[in-house]
Design a protein around this motif. Structure first.
Motif, PDB file in Angstrom:
ATOM      1  N   ARG A 186       0.830  -1.214   0.000  1.00  0.00           N
ATOM      2  CA  ARG A 186       0.000   0.000   0.000  1.00  0.00           C
ATOM      3  C   ARG A 186       0.865   1.265   0.000  1.00  0.00           C
ATOM      4  N   GLU A 187       2.109   1.171   0.444  1.00  0.00           N
ATOM      5  CA  GLU A 187       2.977   2.345   0.559  1.00  0.00           C
ATOM      6  C   GLU A 187       3.938   2.534  -0.607  1.00  0.00           C
ATOM      7  N   LYS A 188       4.298   1.438  -1.293  1.00  0.00           N
ATOM      8  CA  LYS A 188       5.362   1.523  -2.298  1.00  0.00           C
ATOM      9  C   LYS A 188       5.107   0.563  -3.447  1.00  0.00           C
ATOM     10  N   LEU A 189       5.517   0.980  -4.644  1.00  0.00           N
ATOM     11  CA  LEU A 189       5.466   0.139  -5.841  1.00  0.00           C
ATOM     12  C   LEU A 189       6.834   0.186  -6.498  1.00  0.00           C
ATOM     13  N   VAL A 190       7.315  -0.977  -6.929  1.00  0.00           N
ATOM     14  CA  VAL A 190       8.637  -1.088  -7.542  1.00  0.00           C
ATOM     15  C   VAL A 190       8.515  -1.860  -8.852  1.00  0.00           C
ATOM     16  N   VAL A 191       9.158  -1.338  -9.904  1.00  0.00           N
ATOM     17  CA  VAL A 191       9.244  -2.034 -11.193  1.00  0.00           C
ATOM     18  C   VAL A 191      10.675  -2.549 -11.320  1.00  0.00           C
ATOM     19  N   HIS A 192      10.796  -3.822 -11.681  1.00  0.00           N
ATOM     20  CA  HIS A 192      12.120  -4.428 -11.790  1.00  0.00           C
ATOM     21  C   HIS A 192      12.259  -5.145 -13.119  1.00  0.00           C
ATOM     22  N   TYR A 193      13.506  -5.315 -13.549  1.00  0.00           N
ATOM     23  CA  TYR A 193      13.847  -6.044 -14.763  1.00  0.00           C
ATOM     24  C   TYR A 193      14.744  -7.208 -14.356  1.00  0.00           C
ATOM     25  N   LYS A 194      14.481  -8.379 -14.880  1.00  0.00           N
ATOM     26  CA  LYS A 194      15.184  -9.592 -14.449  1.00  0.00           C
ATOM     27  C   LYS A 194      16.700  -9.476 -14.556  1.00  0.00           C
ATOM     28  N   ASN A 195      17.210  -8.782 -15.542  1.00  0.00           N
ATOM     29  CA  ASN A 195      18.651  -8.727 -15.763  1.00  0.00           C
ATOM     30  C   ASN A 195      19.371  -7.686 -14.913  1.00  0.00           C
ATOM     31  N   LEU A 196      18.645  -6.995 -14.036  1.00  0.00           N
ATOM     32  CA  LEU A 196      19.266  -6.050 -13.111  1.00  0.00           C
ATOM     33  C   LEU A 196      19.546  -6.744 -11.784  1.00  0.00           C
ATOM     34  N   PRO A 197      20.522  -6.244 -11.024  1.00  0.00           N
ATOM     35  CA  PRO A 197      20.735  -6.811  -9.687  1.00  0.00           C
ATOM     36  C   PRO A 197      19.471  -6.643  -8.834  1.00  0.00           C
ATOM     37  N   THR A 198      19.241  -7.589  -7.943  1.00  0.00           N
ATOM     38  CA  THR A 198      18.044  -7.555  -7.102  1.00  0.00           C
ATOM     39  C   THR A 198      17.893  -6.220  -6.385  1.00  0.00           C
ATOM     40  N   SER A 199      18.992  -5.670  -5.927  1.00  0.00           N
ATOM     41  CA  SER A 199      18.945  -4.437  -5.132  1.00  0.00           C
ATOM     42  C   SER A 199      18.852  -3.166  -5.972  1.00  0.00           C
ATOM     43  N   ALA A 200      18.722  -3.282  -7.292  1.00  0.00           N
ATOM     44  CA  ALA A 200      18.721  -2.102  -8.172  1.00  0.00           C
ATOM     45  C   ALA A 200      17.467  -2.062  -9.048  1.00  0.00           C
ATOM     46  N   PRO A 201      16.305  -1.754  -8.456  1.00  0.00           N
ATOM     47  CA  PRO A 201      15.079  -1.694  -9.267  1.00  0.00           C
ATOM     48  C   PRO A 201      15.120  -0.544 -10.269  1.00  0.00           C
ATOM     49  N   LEU A 202      14.297  -0.667 -11.282  1.00  0.00           N
ATOM     50  CA  LEU A 202      14.247   0.333 -12.343  1.00  0.00           C
ATOM     51  C   LEU A 202      13.479   1.585 -11.920  1.00  0.00           C
ATOM     52  N   PHE A 203      12.289   1.405 -11.349  1.00  0.00           N
ATOM     53  CA  PHE A 203      11.452   2.525 -10.911  1.00  0.00           C
ATOM     54  C   PHE A 203      10.878   2.227  -9.531  1.00  0.00           C
ATOM     55  N   THR A 204      10.732   3.277  -8.730  1.00  0.00           N
ATOM     56  CA  THR A 204      10.088   3.163  -7.423  1.00  0.00           C
ATOM     57  C   THR A 204       9.101   4.308  -7.262  1.00  0.00           C
ATOM     58  N   LEU A 205       7.915   3.987  -6.796  1.00  0.00           N
ATOM     59  CA  LEU A 205       6.879   4.989  -6.522  1.00  0.00           C
ATOM     60  C   LEU A 205       6.435   4.861  -5.073  1.00  0.00           C
ATOM     61  N   THR A 206       6.096   5.982  -4.465  1.00  0.00           N
ATOM     62  CA  THR A 206       5.483   5.945  -3.143  1.00  0.00           C
ATOM     63  C   THR A 206       4.059   6.454  -3.271  1.00  0.00           C
ATOM     64  N   TYR A 207       3.239   6.131  -2.280  1.00  0.00           N
ATOM     65  CA  TYR A 207       1.812   6.470  -2.370  1.00  0.00           C
ATOM     66  C   TYR A 207       1.565   7.973  -2.407  1.00  0.00           C
ATOM     67  N   GLN A 208       2.547   8.799  -2.030  1.00  0.00           N
ATOM     68  CA  GLN A 208       2.347  10.247  -2.053  1.00  0.00           C
ATOM     69  C   GLN A 208       2.398  10.836  -3.467  1.00  0.00           C
ATOM     70  N   GLN A 209       2.949  10.102  -4.412  1.00  0.00           N
ATOM     71  CA  GLN A 209       3.097  10.652  -5.757  1.00  0.00           C
ATOM     72  C   GLN A 209       1.761  10.698  -6.475  1.00  0.00           C
ATOM     73  N   ASP A 210       1.660  11.620  -7.432  1.00  0.00           N
ATOM     74  CA  ASP A 210       0.379  11.854  -8.092  1.00  0.00           C
ATOM     75  C   ASP A 210       0.015  10.779  -9.114  1.00  0.00           C
ATOM     76  N   ASN A 211      -1.224  10.860  -9.596  1.00  0.00           N
ATOM     77  CA  ASN A 211      -1.747   9.873 -10.542  1.00  0.00           C
ATOM     78  C   ASN A 211      -0.952   9.844 -11.842  1.00  0.00           C
ATOM     79  N   HIS A 212      -0.483  11.006 -12.298  1.00  0.00           N
ATOM     80  CA  HIS A 212       0.277  11.056 -13.551  1.00  0.00           C
ATOM     81  C   HIS A 212       1.570  10.260 -13.430  1.00  0.00           C
ATOM     82  N   ALA A 213       2.225  10.349 -12.274  1.00  0.00           N
ATOM     83  CA  ALA A 213       3.463   9.581 -12.068  1.00  0.00           C
ATOM     84  C   ALA A 213       3.165   8.082 -12.139  1.00  0.00           C
ATOM     85  N   GLY A 214       2.061   7.654 -11.540  1.00  0.00           N
ATOM     86  CA  GLY A 214       1.689   6.243 -11.596  1.00  0.00           C
ATOM     87  C   GLY A 214       1.409   5.776 -13.006  1.00  0.00           C
TER      88      GLY A 214
END
Length: 116
Positions: free
Chosen positions: A67-95
């Motif tokens: 409910r607080e965070k969303l993360v987009v990841h790509y399989k070929n990246l290291p586990t600790s290095a996600p591509l995008f991160t969003l928090t619930y405070q960001q606006d609808n356009h960012a989502g």
């Protein structure tokens, strides 16, 4: 968490009740014409969930969300290095932009500019 996907799709590992928070991300994925599958995750590690989702996705793109965070990841990246991160405070356009860009990663086309 086992995946028995028969159709190529972005896999989303979501904690209970979080998909309503991120509906704009899902709309962004749909706008680009890429299917997605949502599976419930008991984990609280959103980054690791996103990476696992990418490993389960035939398209190599995964999303993990709470409910607080969303993360987009790509399989070929290291586990600790996600591509995008969003928090619930960001606006609808960012989502919506993050959803578009997750789908664009699958398509191999340039990302849209994200505004937060």
């Amino acid at each position: 968490m086992e995946s028995n996907l028969t159709t190529p799709a972005i896999v989303i590992f979501a904690t209970a009740g979080c998909t309503d928070v991120w509906s704009d991300v899902l709309l962004g994925i749909e706008e680009e014409g890429i299917p997605f599958v949502i599976q419930e995750s008991p984990s609280t590690d959103v980054i690791h969930d996103a990476w696992l989702a990418a490993c389960h996705s035939p398209l190599l793109v995964g999303i993990g969300c709470s409910r607080e965070k969303l993360v987009v990841h790509y399989k070929n990246l290291p586990t600790s290095a996600p591509l995008f991160t969003l928090t619930y405070q960001q606006d609808n356009h960012a989502g919506r932009s993050i959803g578009n860009n997750a789908a664009r990663l699958v398509k191999g086309i340039p990302f849209r500019e994200c505004h937060s």
